[in-house]
Structures are given as C-alpha cells and as structure tokens.
Design a protein around this motif. Structure first.
Motif, short mmCIF file in Angstrom:
data_model
loop_
_atom_site.label_atom_id
_atom_site.label_comp_id
_atom_site.label_asym_id
_atom_site.label_seq_id
_atom_site.Cartn_x
_atom_site.Cartn_y
_atom_site.Cartn_z
N LEU A 1 82.76 39.23 35.31
CA LEU A 1 82.26 40.30 34.70
C LEU A 1 81.79 41.84 35.70
N LEU A 2 81.59 41.38 36.58
CA LEU A 2 81.38 42.85 37.98
C LEU A 2 82.85 43.35 38.03
N GLU A 3 83.22 42.72 38.24
CA GLU A 3 84.09 43.67 39.26
C GLU A 3 85.71 44.57 37.84
N THR A 4 85.39 43.99 37.19
CA THR A 4 86.05 44.59 35.46
C THR A 4 85.30 45.27 35.45
N LEU A 5 83.92 44.97 35.47
CA LEU A 5 83.17 46.66 34.94
C LEU A 5 82.51 47.88 35.99
N LEU A 6 83.19 47.06 37.17
CA LEU A 6 83.32 48.18 38.36
C LEU A 6 84.24 48.89 38.37
N ARG A 7 85.54 48.25 38.04
CA ARG A 7 86.91 49.10 37.48
C ARG A 7 86.81 49.80 36.84
N LEU A 8 86.11 49.45 35.45
CA LEU A 8 85.99 50.51 34.17
C LEU A 8 85.21 51.81 34.94
N GLU A 9 84.43 51.94 35.68
CA GLU A 9 83.71 52.70 35.99
C GLU A 9 82.32 52.26 35.31
N GLN A 10 81.66 51.33 35.45
CA GLN A 10 80.51 51.29 34.35
C GLN A 10 79.60 51.14 35.62
N LYS A 11 78.69 51.63 35.52
CA LYS A 11 77.11 50.46 36.49
C LYS A 11 77.07 49.62 36.12
N VAL A 12 76.73 49.16 37.08
CA VAL A 12 76.11 46.70 36.43
C VAL A 12 74.59 46.45 37.21
N VAL A 13 73.94 46.17 36.60
CA VAL A 13 72.83 45.01 37.37
C VAL A 13 72.94 43.99 37.23
N VAL B 1 60.70 39.44 36.26
CA VAL B 1 61.65 39.56 36.80
C VAL B 1 62.86 39.72 35.18
N CYS B 2 62.71 39.87 34.12
CA CYS B 2 63.48 39.92 32.91
C CYS B 2 63.44 41.19 33.16
N HIS B 3 62.37 41.56 33.03
CA HIS B 3 61.79 42.33 32.48
C HIS B 3 62.24 43.53 34.08
N GLU B 4 62.58 43.61 35.49
CA GLU B 4 62.54 44.66 36.19
C GLU B 4 64.34 44.71 35.60
N LYS C 1 86.12 54.05 29.63
CA LYS C 1 85.66 54.33 30.43
C LYS C 1 85.15 55.72 30.56
N LEU C 2 85.69 56.15 29.60
CA LEU C 2 85.15 57.86 29.47
C LEU C 2 83.70 58.26 28.35
N GLU C 3 82.99 56.82 28.22
CA GLU C 3 81.87 56.54 28.19
C GLU C 3 80.78 55.93 29.04
N PRO C 4 80.56 55.64 30.07
CA PRO C 4 80.35 54.83 30.64
C PRO C 4 78.90 54.34 30.15
N ARG C 5 78.61 53.22 30.82
CA ARG C 5 77.57 52.49 29.85
C ARG C 5 76.80 52.03 31.76
N THR C 6 75.59 51.23 31.41
CA THR C 6 74.66 50.39 31.71
C THR C 6 75.05 49.17 31.77
N TRP C 7 75.33 48.28 31.94
CA TRP C 7 75.27 46.20 31.98
C TRP C 7 74.27 45.56 32.67
N TRP D 1 81.33 50.43 44.17
CA TRP D 1 80.49 49.57 44.82
C TRP D 1 78.69 50.06 44.25
N GLU D 2 78.67 51.37 44.63
CA GLU D 2 77.75 51.98 45.28
C GLU D 2 77.20 51.95 43.11
N ARG D 3 77.79 51.77 42.37
CA ARG D 3 77.79 51.97 41.39
C ARG D 3 76.63 49.88 40.62
N PHE D 4 76.84 49.16 41.55
CA PHE D 4 76.43 47.97 41.43
C PHE D 4 74.45 47.88 42.31
N ARG D 5 73.70 47.48 40.92
CA ARG D 5 72.30 47.26 41.92
C ARG D 5 72.05 45.37 41.63
#
Length: 131
Positions: A30-42, A82-85, A11-17, A67-71
C-alpha cells in the motif's frame, strides 16, 4: 469508479494516509502504491511481524522525492498516545496492523486480543479525536 480514474483523482488531489502495519507485506505494498500516486503517507509499525527490509524495498522502488513524502512512526497500536501521534493531520487510515498468526494467537491469546481488539479501538478513538 474505474481504478484509472481513482488514480488520476488521487494524483490531482493528494491526501495524507496513515498505514498501520506499514512494514508488513500488505502495508508496504500500500505504501509503495500511494507514494507512486504522489500521496503523503504516515506509516506506523512496531516490527513485531513487519520487517524493515519491506520498507527498504519500497524505498528502492520509488523516487527520492516520493520517499520524502513518507513519515515513519515506530510504535505500537496498543499505546493510545502512539495512535494519537500517528493520526495527527491524516485524511485516511488504512489499518493493517494485527497479530495474524493463528499459532501465535493460541500461544498468546491475551496478546492477540490486545493487538487485534484493544489496538483497533485505540486507533478508532485516535482517528475520531483527529477528525
């Protein structure tokens, strides 16, 4: 490290997953858990076995700001571009995409190999290229 400490650190050091197979059971949890922890998720999925309703369920469980932190990237790990993107600008990769059906892998061993082996190698190469 205790789970509570890890949660606070995230929560103090958000990352992108990146979560491959994000529409599956494990990926969506995993998505739900990370979003609740204020992380960005692709999230990457082709809906071969994952379900759109798993993503809809996560959307209902988190706040609109979370939810806005999810792409979402609709695509297949068997396609290297696709993997590169999907790996672009992410810090961590949680690789959950797979053909996990034993009967499916018996019926289509080449497809299982393409997803589980070639797809994984594509993802590793893309992660390496993205550093």
């Amino acid at each position: 490290m205790r789970y509570e400490v890890v949660q606070q650190t995230l929560k103090l050091e958000p990352r992108t997953w990146l979560i491959t197979g994000v529409a599956g059971f494990i990926g969506s949890n995993l998505l739900e858990t990370l979003l609740r922890l204020e992380q960005k998720v692709v999230g990457l999925d082709n809906f071969l076995s994952g379900k759109e309703w798993n993503l809809a369920a996560v959307q209902r469980q988190v706040t609109p700001a979370q939810w806005e932190r999810f792409r979402f990237v609709k695509g297949d790990i068997r396609e290297l571009p696709v993997c590169h993107e999907a790996c672009r600008n992410v810090d961590f990769v949680l690789h959950e995409a797979a053909m996990c059906s034993v009967p499916g892998s018996i019926d289509d061993p080449l497809g299982a190999h393409a997803i589980n082996t070639t797809g994984t190698v594509h993802l590793l190469a893309a992660a390496r290229d993205a550093r």
